[in-house]
Enzyme design. Structure first.
Site, PDB file in Angstrom:
ATOM      1  N   HIS A   6       0.847  -1.195   0.000  1.00 38.82           N
ATOM      2  CA  HIS A   6       0.000   0.000   0.000  1.00 38.82           C
ATOM      3  C   HIS A   6       0.881   1.244   0.000  1.00 38.82           C
ATOM      4  O   HIS A   6       1.471   1.615   1.015  1.00 38.82           O
ATOM      5  CB  HIS A   6      -0.888  -0.025   1.244  1.00 38.82           C
ATOM      6  CG  HIS A   6      -2.064   0.908   1.170  1.00 38.82           C
ATOM      7  ND1 HIS A   6      -2.257   1.780   0.132  1.00 38.82           N
ATOM      8  CD2 HIS A   6      -3.106   1.114   2.032  1.00 38.82           C
ATOM      9  CE1 HIS A   6      -3.379   2.473   0.339  1.00 38.82           C
ATOM     10  NE2 HIS A   6      -3.903   2.089   1.487  1.00 38.82           N
TER      11      HIS A   6
ATOM     12  N   TYR B 126      -0.917   7.371   3.196  1.00 39.49           N
ATOM     13  CA  TYR B 126      -0.274   6.604   4.258  1.00 39.49           C
ATOM     14  C   TYR B 126       1.250   6.661   4.060  1.00 39.49           C
ATOM     15  O   TYR B 126       1.740   7.340   3.169  1.00 39.49           O
ATOM     16  CB  TYR B 126      -0.846   5.194   4.297  1.00 39.49           C
ATOM     17  CG  TYR B 126      -2.329   5.219   4.621  1.00 39.49           C
ATOM     18  CD1 TYR B 126      -2.796   5.859   5.766  1.00 39.49           C
ATOM     19  CD2 TYR B 126      -3.277   4.652   3.761  1.00 39.49           C
ATOM     20  CE1 TYR B 126      -4.151   5.925   6.053  1.00 39.49           C
ATOM     21  CE2 TYR B 126      -4.631   4.712   4.044  1.00 39.49           C
ATOM     22  CZ  TYR B 126      -5.068   5.357   5.188  1.00 39.49           C
ATOM     23  OH  TYR B 126      -6.405   5.440   5.472  1.00 39.49           O
TER      24      TYR B 126
ATOM     25  N   ARG C 190     -16.952  -0.349  -2.285  1.00 32.41           N
ATOM     26  CA  ARG C 190     -18.240  -0.047  -1.659  1.00 32.41           C
ATOM     27  C   ARG C 190     -19.417  -0.740  -2.339  1.00 32.41           C
ATOM     28  O   ARG C 190     -20.415  -1.056  -1.694  1.00 32.41           O
ATOM     29  CB  ARG C 190     -18.461   1.474  -1.617  1.00 32.41           C
ATOM     30  CG  ARG C 190     -17.439   2.175  -0.755  1.00 32.41           C
ATOM     31  CD  ARG C 190     -17.662   3.678  -0.688  1.00 32.41           C
ATOM     32  NE  ARG C 190     -16.433   4.347  -0.305  1.00 32.41           N
ATOM     33  CZ  ARG C 190     -16.333   5.629  -0.009  1.00 32.41           C
ATOM     34  NH1 ARG C 190     -17.409   6.387  -0.067  1.00 32.41           N
ATOM     35  NH2 ARG C 190     -15.182   6.157   0.324  1.00 32.41           N
TER      36      ARG C 190
END
Length: 404
Positions: free
Chosen positions: A216, A221, A366
């Site tokens: 990731h 992040y 989602r």
């Protein structure tokens, strides 16, 4: 005797018990008609030694349902359902390589050996129905120690008395925003330890029988924080030039590859742009250059997302708004696979993306929360007959004249 002959015994890691698993041949989600006559999104794709029955991927989605980083029964049910319903690949949520790398106190982790067993339980189930499963290895950096989005204190710092921690870290000591913890600037020695933590987590991912690792490097992040000039103000070997800002990711990829077999796929998720035009930031030309370097190192697929690194971001969110990133990387870096992600909710749109060569895989998140059986419904709407899990076969829609 007739029924038991139809079963195979599969060892599951549930306190040493033996469970039954009904053979699924072919696996759920596989087209069961002439593959030349079905949309490419339902065509198989083999990435190294991982054969996917279709191009639908369940994107990593944080569930905030872990205790001390351990997966729970929630993950078994949540992730297992997607394999039952025919997704080609299921990727587990962002999983921290160190305790202080979690986004929230309830995020999953892979920093100690004891965390392997519950993950292996999930993976064995997904494998038992013929599915494939990946893990996204991550470190939240300066966006760590917050509350889950469904918590009343969402998007604010989780203090030690809330289960959070003080040792939040980042490229520098600048916080993401005033509501987040002020991070400690990582030393060069700290960075080396973090790279080693990714390597150790890769070893545990192998022990847990994951099929693919995704690193990731997106959404603001830690790795993205190093990539972007917005958050990386360092003046040493890890800051300043593009080469220096990319150094951490390159070193992590190389460290993971020392453990991860060359026969297993390695993905990297990138934020292709910060969506900040008011100052120097991470942009798509830099993403293209980084993708070339990652592919040269042996990375198989770039998962093309965007944003997450600054409160100043202006995201032009619309259905399929990130697909062009996947398409352009695929053209600029011949041979690399790409994944399209972001507000893809329609089966026709997904089919066109693959059919037109814009991306190799469709990552969705989602929409699967709204409809875990999306793949089956997409097949029905696109006129493709796919394999259903044997136990669910009686629920397949049939013509009114067909007898049950």
């Amino acid at each position: 005797m007739l029924f038991t002959a139809y079963l195979t015994i599969t060892e599951m890691s549930t306190q040493g018990k033996t469970e039954y698993a009904v053979p699924q041949v072919p696996p759920p989600g596989a087209a069961i008609e002439d593959i030349g006559n079905v949309p490419s999104v339902f065509s198989p794709l083999k990435i190294k030694d991982m054969p996917l029955v279709n191009r639908f991927v369940v994107s990593p989605m944080c569930m905030y349902s872990s205790d001390d980083g351990f997966m729970t029964d929630w993950h078994l049910v949540h992730l297992g359902q997607y394999a039952i319903h025919g997704a080609g690949l299921v990727i587990c949520e962002a999983t921290a390589v160190t305790p202080n790398g979690r986004i929230t106190p309830n995020c999953t982790g892979l920093w100690k050996d004891e965390q392997v067993a519950p993950m292996k339980r999930v993976n064995k189930f997904i494998h038992s129905v013929g599915g494939h499963v990946g893990i996204q290895l991550a470190h939240a950096g300066r966006k760590a120690s917050t509350f889950p989005p469904f918590h009343p204190k969402s998007r604010s710092a989780a203090l030690p008395e809330d289960g959070g921690w003080k040792d939040v870290v980042g490229p520098t000591s600048e916080a993401w925003s005033e509501t987040f913890v002020k991070p400690n600037e990582l030393s060069v020695e700290d960075i080396a330890s973090l790279t080693a933590a990714f390597k150790d987590a890769a070893k545990r991912a192998l022990d847990a029988e994951f099929d693919v690792i995704e690193i990731h490097a997106a959404h603001g992040y830690l790795i993205h924080q190093f990539l972007s000039p917005l958050s990386n103000k360092r003046s040493d070997a890890y800051g300043g030039s593009f080469e220096n800002r990319a150094r951490l990711l390159i070193e992590i990829v190389k460290a993971v590859q020392q453990i991860w077999p060359s026969t297993k796929p390695l993905f990297v998720r990138l934020s292709c742009t910060d969506w900040v035009d008011t100052e120097e930031s991470w942009d798509f030309p830099q993403t293209i250059e980084l993708s070339k370097q990652l592919y040269a190192l042996g990375v198989d697929l770039i998962d093309c997302s965007s944003s997450g690194n600054s409160p100043k971001q202006q995201i032009p969110a619309a259905p399929g708004f990130q697909v062009k990133f996947a398409q352009d990387i695929r053209v600029a870096v011949p041979g690399v696979l790409t994944g399209a992600v972001g507000l893809i909710t329609d089966e026709k749109v997904a089919a066109d993306i693959v059919q037109q060569g814009k991306a190799d895989l469709i990552f969705m998140a989602r929409e699967y929360l709204r409809n875990p059986a999306f793949v089956k419904e997409a097949a029905q709407k696109l006129g493709v007959k796919i394999k259903w899990a044997n136990q669910y076969e009686r629920g397949r829609p049939r013509p009114k004249h067909e007898a049950f």
